[in-house]
Design an enzyme around this catalytic site. Sequence first.
Site, PDB file in Angstrom:
ATOM      1  N   GLU A  48       0.843  -1.196   0.000  1.00 52.27           N
ATOM      2  CA  GLU A  48       0.000   0.000   0.000  1.00 52.27           C
ATOM      3  C   GLU A  48       0.882   1.251   0.000  1.00 52.27           C
ATOM      4  O   GLU A  48       1.920   1.302   0.666  1.00 52.27           O
ATOM      5  CB  GLU A  48      -0.856  -0.050   1.267  1.00 52.27           C
ATOM      6  CG  GLU A  48      -1.754   1.143   1.508  1.00 52.27           C
ATOM      7  CD  GLU A  48      -2.443   1.069   2.863  1.00 52.27           C
ATOM      8  OE1 GLU A  48      -3.531   1.643   2.990  1.00 52.27           O
ATOM      9  OE2 GLU A  48      -1.900   0.419   3.791  1.00 52.27           O
ATOM     10  N   LYS A 133      -8.684   3.815  -2.154  1.00 51.58           N
ATOM     11  CA  LYS A 133      -9.162   3.250  -0.890  1.00 51.58           C
ATOM     12  C   LYS A 133     -10.474   3.923  -0.477  1.00 51.58           C
ATOM     13  O   LYS A 133     -10.569   5.149  -0.416  1.00 51.58           O
ATOM     14  CB  LYS A 133      -8.102   3.435   0.194  1.00 51.58           C
ATOM     15  CG  LYS A 133      -8.362   2.679   1.488  1.00 51.58           C
ATOM     16  CD  LYS A 133      -7.154   2.811   2.417  1.00 51.58           C
ATOM     17  CE  LYS A 133      -7.308   1.966   3.674  1.00 51.58           C
ATOM     18  NZ  LYS A 133      -6.113   2.053   4.542  1.00 51.58           N
ATOM     19  N   CYS A 167      -5.188  -2.616   2.586  1.00 52.14           N
ATOM     20  CA  CYS A 167      -5.099  -2.673   4.043  1.00 52.14           C
ATOM     21  C   CYS A 167      -6.453  -2.930   4.699  1.00 52.14           C
ATOM     22  O   CYS A 167      -7.043  -3.982   4.520  1.00 52.14           O
ATOM     23  CB  CYS A 167      -4.460  -1.388   4.557  1.00 52.14           C
ATOM     24  SG  CYS A 167      -3.742  -1.507   6.219  1.00 52.14           S
TER      25      CYS A 167
END
Length: 327
Positions: A48, A133, A167
């Site tokens: 990430e 995200k 994540c």
Amino acid sequence: MPQDLPRFTAAAVQAAPVYLDPDATVDKAVALIAEAARNGAQLVVFPEVFVPGYPYWNWTMNPIQGSPWFERLQRAAVDLPGPHVEALCAAARRAGVVLVIGVNERAAHSLGALYNTMLTIGPDGTLLGAHRKLVPTWAEKLTWTPGDGSSLRVHDTPVGPLGVLACGENTNPLARFTLLAQGELVHAASYIALPVAPEDYDMAEAIALRAAAHCFEGKVFTVVSCSTVSPEIVDLIAGEDQELRKQLARPRSALSGVFGPDGRPVVEPLVDEEGIVYAEIDLARCIQPKQMHDIVGHYNRFDVFRLHVDPRPHRPVLFPDGSKEDE
């Protein structure tokens, strides 16, 4: 879905960026891509926001102290399209690999908007997707703007139907189901090392647990890539604060590896240290487990449950003539 399911080598990269230096970090990524390809990898997954790093100051400083660091990250972020993405696409093309890598994406419309973005690049160098995200986690909200549902897509690649999440998104059952329901068989889960987590939180264990859950529930393979905390990062973030330096060196803050459709690791995961984990993936192993639990097929009740996903990009302004629809 093809009858001849691919068999291939996956590479999960566990490494630290050259912190807040996008040029040097992309150079490091290019070298690691070439190394993985030389070792037979056809899929290479990076952490990430690998380019150019994670905003650890959100966890160690108050917002006033961290504000100058936000500006440093904004100036070091990646434009999409832009030269750093072009360099990564060229590296994937030279190596002939499917590439997944996280970047800090600088918004075109605002100096205050940064996205935690996962790039998926095909072996011909084509940018297949840029997933932002959906929800920055906890202190991350001080840095990143939320993404939208337009990038929750599974991509048809030579290594099979591939989906990505960053994540904490891997704890979101609806996001994961959205990918599974599009036929995902290979999942890329990218993380950052989190030594600043609460004392009772074992990040390595948490990563493994999430990967196992997605694999077992969806009967898929997951390639997990996590960053590490380099001495350079410790020096920049902690300075002379010995307690913080000790915290940033906390063990079991990173785990990378490959997990199979039974939820078990395919090979021994790598914990904390830099390196590349290689594993052989045979997507035919996904068939028989789905006969027992196919949560996107016979093992569901679509007359009882229905998931609605808004696939529209969220843009700050729309004009009737469509002239400003794209950022």
